[in-house]
Design an enzyme around this catalytic site. Sequence first.
Site, PDB file in Angstrom:
ATOM      1  N   GLY A  89     -35.095 -17.256   8.708  1.00  0.00           N
ATOM      2  CA  GLY A  89     -34.718 -17.716  10.076  1.00  0.00           C
ATOM      3  C   GLY A  89     -33.519 -16.982  10.447  1.00  0.00           C
ATOM      4  N   ASP A 121     -31.823 -23.465   4.037  1.00  0.00           N
ATOM      5  CA  ASP A 121     -32.691 -23.108   5.207  1.00  0.00           C
ATOM      6  C   ASP A 121     -32.306 -23.491   6.525  1.00  0.00           C
ATOM      7  OD1 ASP A 121     -35.111 -22.041   5.914  1.00  0.00           O
ATOM      8  OD2 ASP A 121     -36.268 -23.383   4.585  1.00  0.00           O
ATOM      9  N   GLY A 122     -33.117 -23.284   7.599  1.00  0.00           N
ATOM     10  CA  GLY A 122     -32.909 -23.807   8.749  1.00  0.00           C
ATOM     11  C   GLY A 122     -33.855 -24.792   9.381  1.00  0.00           C
ATOM     12  N   GLY A 147     -40.970 -22.483  12.975  1.00  0.00           N
ATOM     13  CA  GLY A 147     -40.896 -21.557  14.302  1.00  0.00           C
ATOM     14  C   GLY A 147     -40.742 -20.177  13.881  1.00  0.00           C
ATOM     15  N   GLY A 148     -40.496 -20.057  12.515  1.00  0.00           N
ATOM     16  CA  GLY A 148     -40.368 -18.503  12.116  1.00  0.00           C
ATOM     17  C   GLY A 148     -41.543 -18.065  11.439  1.00  0.00           C
ATOM     18  N   GLU A 154     -41.524 -22.112   2.719  1.00  0.00           N
ATOM     19  CA  GLU A 154     -40.476 -22.982   2.937  1.00  0.00           C
ATOM     20  C   GLU A 154     -40.604 -24.313   2.297  1.00  0.00           C
ATOM     21  OE1 GLU A 154     -38.272 -21.182   6.708  1.00  0.00           O
ATOM     22  OE2 GLU A 154     -39.752 -22.664   7.043  1.00  0.00           O
ATOM     23  N   LYS A 195     -30.100 -28.412  17.754  1.00  0.00           N
ATOM     24  CA  LYS A 195     -31.383 -28.672  16.993  1.00  0.00           C
ATOM     25  C   LYS A 195     -31.463 -30.296  16.722  1.00  0.00           C
ATOM     26  CE  LYS A 195     -32.586 -24.318  16.726  1.00  0.00           C
ATOM     27  NZ  LYS A 195     -32.577 -23.540  15.764  1.00  0.00           N
TER      28      LYS A 195
END
Length: 230
Positions: free
Chosen positions: A30, A86-87, A101-102, A108, A126
């Site tokens: 992401g 990670d996001g 979303g990615g 992940e 977020k």
Amino acid sequence: MTLQDEFKQKAAFFAAGLVESGMVVGLGTGSTTQFALLRLGERIRSGELRDIVGIPSSLRTEAAARELGIPLADFDAHPVIDLTIDGADEVDPELNLIKGGGGALLREKVLAQASRRNIIIVDESKLSPRLGTKWALPVEVVPFARAAEERFIASLGAEVRLRLKDGRPVATDQGNLLLDAAFGPMDDPAAISERLNGRAGIVEHGLFLGLAHDVIVAGKDGIRHLKRHA
């Protein structure tokens, strides 16, 4: 760079600073994680970081890491990850997440479950009072089962859409399809997770419950380091 990108970069650089020499590092996917990859590459090239290896969560991340000079490995060589960066698309007050979303939610989640410490980096937009308030839940399904699982997810109360790009279905790295399920604010995300887990045609979903150890939030007031209570 937009103000939101500046926040993403600050959170990512903070998290990248937590990586130590000798670590096995999970590399998320992401736009926010991309900033972390850049910083890790800088630290490696300067000699500040030595003997680290990364395990990427997507083909995109793998390509970016190679370009930045980040050594890569896999679970055959390193079945346990020391730290993953990670996001997330949405974070609730208990540090539960919506991700995907990615499109890399399956890998992940594999990384998150294999990690001793899972660090999530986000900008303040977020943060959410309840999961589903801002983001539809990504659900990865095998193509054969798409119609059946779309009907099932709708029966749980979600508005379901097949994810498209340029009019064509988006394929994951595993060759599966993505359904975006808009539940609205979820009263009981664990119950939804359990129902989705029971379906054979659903490969994985983007509810990451109890998997984040730290959330690094960047915003107008600076950096906040949130930690999950045991």
